[in-house]
Design an enzyme around this catalytic site. Structure first.
Site, short mmCIF file in Angstrom:
data_model
loop_
_atom_site.label_atom_id
_atom_site.label_comp_id
_atom_site.label_asym_id
_atom_site.label_seq_id
_atom_site.Cartn_x
_atom_site.Cartn_y
_atom_site.Cartn_z
N CYS A 3 -0.66 -2.07 -6.82
CA CYS A 3 -1.43 -1.58 -7.95
C CYS A 3 -2.18 -2.39 -8.95
O CYS A 3 -1.63 -3.38 -9.01
CB CYS A 3 -0.69 -0.49 -8.83
N CYS A 21 -2.90 0.91 -13.72
CA CYS A 21 -2.84 2.14 -12.92
C CYS A 21 -1.95 3.32 -13.58
O CYS A 21 -0.75 3.18 -14.17
CB CYS A 21 -1.85 2.00 -11.52
N CYS A 57 -2.89 1.31 -3.51
CA CYS A 57 -2.66 2.68 -4.15
C CYS A 57 -4.01 3.43 -3.94
O CYS A 57 -5.07 3.11 -4.33
CB CYS A 57 -2.33 2.48 -5.66
N CYS A 65 -5.45 4.11 -8.19
CA CYS A 65 -6.20 2.93 -9.03
C CYS A 65 -7.06 2.12 -8.01
O CYS A 65 -7.84 1.44 -8.80
CB CYS A 65 -5.23 2.31 -9.74
#
Length: 102
Positions: A35, A39, A66, A69
């Site tokens: 991430c 995030c 992810c 994000c």
């Protein structure tokens, strides 16, 4: 070898600090996901986190991006893109009355 200062990076993750976005990503071993520091996902336990200088390095280590994000994206998450688009519209039409319908 990573050039990320892990203490500063962890603080950025805990604070969801956008200034870290684009400088590093963090990966979580229990989920195999990486991430951006900003995030909005739930914070992992520190002992499950590894920091990488870039998204490609995290992917090379076997992590996937992810979906919230979108750390491999230059522009960031879809929600951020929508907010930026709305802000630009408001800025461009500042001298006009803006309604929800518009």
């Amino acid at each position: 070898m990573s050039s990320v200062n892990t203490d500063h990076a962890w603080e950025a993750v805990l604070n969801r600090d956008r200034r870290g976005d684009g400088r590093f990503v963090y990966a979580v071993s229990s989920t195999r996901v990486y991430c951006r520091p900003s995030c909005p996902s739930r914070r992992p336990a520190r002992n499950h986190v590894t920091f990488f200088d870039s998204a490609p390095l995290a992917e090379a280590a076997g992590y996937r991006a992810c979906l919230r994000c979108r750390p491999q994206s230059v522009t960031g998450s879809e929600a951020k893109e929508q907010v930026d688009r709305a802000r630009r519209y408001l800025d461009d039409h500042a001298d006009e009355p803006i309604t929800l319908r518009r």
